[in-house]
Design a protein around this motif. Structure first.
Motif, mmCIF file in Angstrom:
data_model
loop_
_atom_site.group_PDB
_atom_site.id
_atom_site.type_symbol
_atom_site.label_atom_id
_atom_site.label_comp_id
_atom_site.label_asym_id
_atom_site.label_seq_id
_atom_site.Cartn_x
_atom_site.Cartn_y
_atom_site.Cartn_z
ATOM 1 N N ILE A 185 -0.905 -42.473 -14.871
ATOM 2 C CA ILE A 185 0.251 -42.277 -15.921
ATOM 3 C C ILE A 185 0.627 -43.617 -16.108
ATOM 4 O O ILE A 185 1.155 -44.419 -15.476
ATOM 5 C CB ILE A 185 1.235 -41.551 -15.053
ATOM 6 N N GLU A 186 1.075 -43.560 -17.488
ATOM 7 C CA GLU A 186 1.397 -44.997 -18.128
ATOM 8 C C GLU A 186 2.761 -44.586 -18.939
ATOM 9 O O GLU A 186 2.574 -43.884 -19.936
ATOM 10 C CB GLU A 186 0.460 -45.723 -19.011
ATOM 11 N N ILE A 200 -2.903 -40.907 -19.108
ATOM 12 C CA ILE A 200 -3.762 -41.625 -20.014
ATOM 13 C C ILE A 200 -5.280 -41.426 -19.374
ATOM 14 O O ILE A 200 -5.506 -41.245 -17.881
ATOM 15 C CB ILE A 200 -3.504 -43.035 -20.364
ATOM 16 N N SER A 201 -6.147 -41.778 -20.120
ATOM 17 C CA SER A 201 -7.545 -41.801 -19.469
ATOM 18 C C SER A 201 -7.564 -43.190 -18.473
ATOM 19 O O SER A 201 -7.189 -44.448 -18.748
ATOM 20 C CB SER A 201 -8.763 -42.344 -20.468
ATOM 21 N N THR A 216 -0.485 -44.141 -10.272
ATOM 22 C CA THR A 216 -1.833 -43.767 -10.127
ATOM 23 C C THR A 216 -1.357 -42.522 -9.116
ATOM 24 O O THR A 216 -0.616 -42.333 -8.486
ATOM 25 C CB THR A 216 -2.986 -44.617 -9.467
ATOM 26 N N VAL A 217 -2.033 -41.468 -9.540
ATOM 27 C CA VAL A 217 -1.950 -40.066 -8.920
ATOM 28 C C VAL A 217 -3.233 -39.631 -8.059
ATOM 29 O O VAL A 217 -4.223 -39.750 -8.726
ATOM 30 C CB VAL A 217 -1.558 -39.087 -9.902
ATOM 31 N N TYR A 218 -2.956 -39.355 -6.713
ATOM 32 C CA TYR A 218 -4.048 -38.981 -6.035
ATOM 33 C C TYR A 218 -3.857 -37.519 -5.516
ATOM 34 O O TYR A 218 -3.245 -37.149 -4.396
ATOM 35 C CB TYR A 218 -4.136 -40.013 -4.826
ATOM 36 N N ASN A 219 -4.653 -36.467 -6.262
ATOM 37 C CA ASN A 219 -4.465 -35.338 -5.977
ATOM 38 C C ASN A 219 -5.531 -34.826 -5.274
ATOM 39 O O ASN A 219 -6.787 -35.308 -5.310
ATOM 40 C CB ASN A 219 -4.145 -34.309 -7.241
ATOM 41 N N HIS A 261 -8.551 -31.650 -18.695
ATOM 42 C CA HIS A 261 -8.637 -32.235 -17.471
ATOM 43 C C HIS A 261 -8.088 -33.392 -17.532
ATOM 44 O O HIS A 261 -8.675 -34.478 -18.084
ATOM 45 C CB HIS A 261 -10.089 -32.222 -17.071
ATOM 46 N N MET A 262 -6.768 -33.584 -17.279
ATOM 47 C CA MET A 262 -5.875 -34.809 -17.340
ATOM 48 C C MET A 262 -6.243 -35.976 -16.342
ATOM 49 O O MET A 262 -5.250 -36.818 -16.194
ATOM 50 C CB MET A 262 -4.369 -34.442 -17.327
ATOM 51 N N GLY A 263 -7.231 -35.709 -15.514
ATOM 52 C CA GLY A 263 -7.745 -36.705 -14.621
ATOM 53 C C GLY A 263 -9.175 -36.952 -14.910
ATOM 54 O O GLY A 263 -10.102 -36.386 -15.436
ATOM 55 N N MET A 264 -9.466 -37.616 -13.471
ATOM 56 C CA MET A 264 -10.912 -37.683 -13.055
ATOM 57 C C MET A 264 -11.173 -37.195 -11.689
ATOM 58 O O MET A 264 -10.414 -37.431 -10.946
ATOM 59 C CB MET A 264 -11.341 -39.228 -13.035
ATOM 60 N N ASP A 265 -12.338 -36.342 -11.632
ATOM 61 C CA ASP A 265 -12.597 -36.028 -10.300
ATOM 62 C C ASP A 265 -13.665 -36.858 -9.610
ATOM 63 O O ASP A 265 -14.621 -37.040 -10.214
ATOM 64 C CB ASP A 265 -13.046 -34.303 -10.363
#
Ligand SMILES: [Zn+2]
Length: 218
Positions: free
Chosen positions: A201-202, A207-208, A156-159, A112-116
């Motif tokens: 994304i860096e 990244i975390s 930053t990605v907002y999905n 899980h490459m992001g945070m929910d």
């Protein structure tokens, strides 16, 4: 006799005048010393103050001059601190790049490459940091994704977001500016209910988010 007495009287007067003068000189000198001491202290303090001020005034420009190149470098290395991307949001699925977590929608274990983040109904999604809207994309499987470019390779990605209608590519946003609301439009995660899938994304690598985001314990 009269002359002697007058000379004696004159001597007495002379010496007494001399004595008075000496005393007067002594007093004046004492006053002068005491006054020069008092102002001396205050002058010392004022001069030390003014010295501090002058050195204070002189030193910062020297520092500015010496650190101006540092200061020019510092904005590049400036401390970036994200705010939580969902207003009153709660983190319920963490970033895992090397360990896998169960995806209840897909029924498989995946990274899980992001945070929910969950939140109240129609909780607002906000920009975690100032930046520019880079992308707004929608796909059947992944739903709608908004990308904010913060410069220096940081995105930053907002999905799983329902963006506001006025959100357009190239728009400058401030930290905390509303981008949309949480959604279920990501088909890969919809079983988790309305939420935001947030990624950082860096330099092209996911990244975390914890590098820039501090999660408050609730
Ligand atoms: Zn997710």
């Amino acid at each position: 006799m009269n002359e002697k007495t007058t000379t004696k009287k004159q001597r007495v007067i002379y010496y007494s005048i001399l004595a008075v003068l000496l005393v007067a000189i002594g007093v004046v000198t004492a006053i002068a010393i005491s006054q020069s001491n008092k102002p001396g202290i205050s002058i010392d303090s004022s001069t030390s103050d003014s010295n501090d001020d002058s050195t204070g005034n002189v030193t910062p420009p020297v520092n500015d001059d010496s650190s101006s190149t540092d200061n020019e470098d510092k904005p590049v290395v400036q401390v970036i601190s994200f705010i939580t991307p969902v207003q009153n949001g709660v983190l319920f699925k963490e970033f895992t790049d090397n360990t896998v977590v169960f995806n209840s929608t897909l029924g498989v274990y995946t990274g899980h490459m992001g945070m929910d983040f969950k939140g109240p109904e129609n909780a607002k999604v906000v920009a975690v940091y100032k930046g520019t809207v880079k992308e707004i994309t929608t796909s059947y499987l992944e739903g709608t994704t908004v990308k904010i470019d913060h410069g220096n390779g940081l995105i930053t990605v907002y999905n799983s977001i329902e963006p506001i209608e006025t959100l357009k590519i190239g728009l400058s946003v401030e930290q905390g500016e509303v981008l949309g609301t949480i959604s279920t439009n990501n088909k890969q995660e919809y079983k988790d209910g309305p939420h935001l899938h947030f990624e950082v994304i860096e330099n092209g690598v996911k990244i975390s988010p914890l590098k820039y985001l501090t999660i408050e314990e609730k």
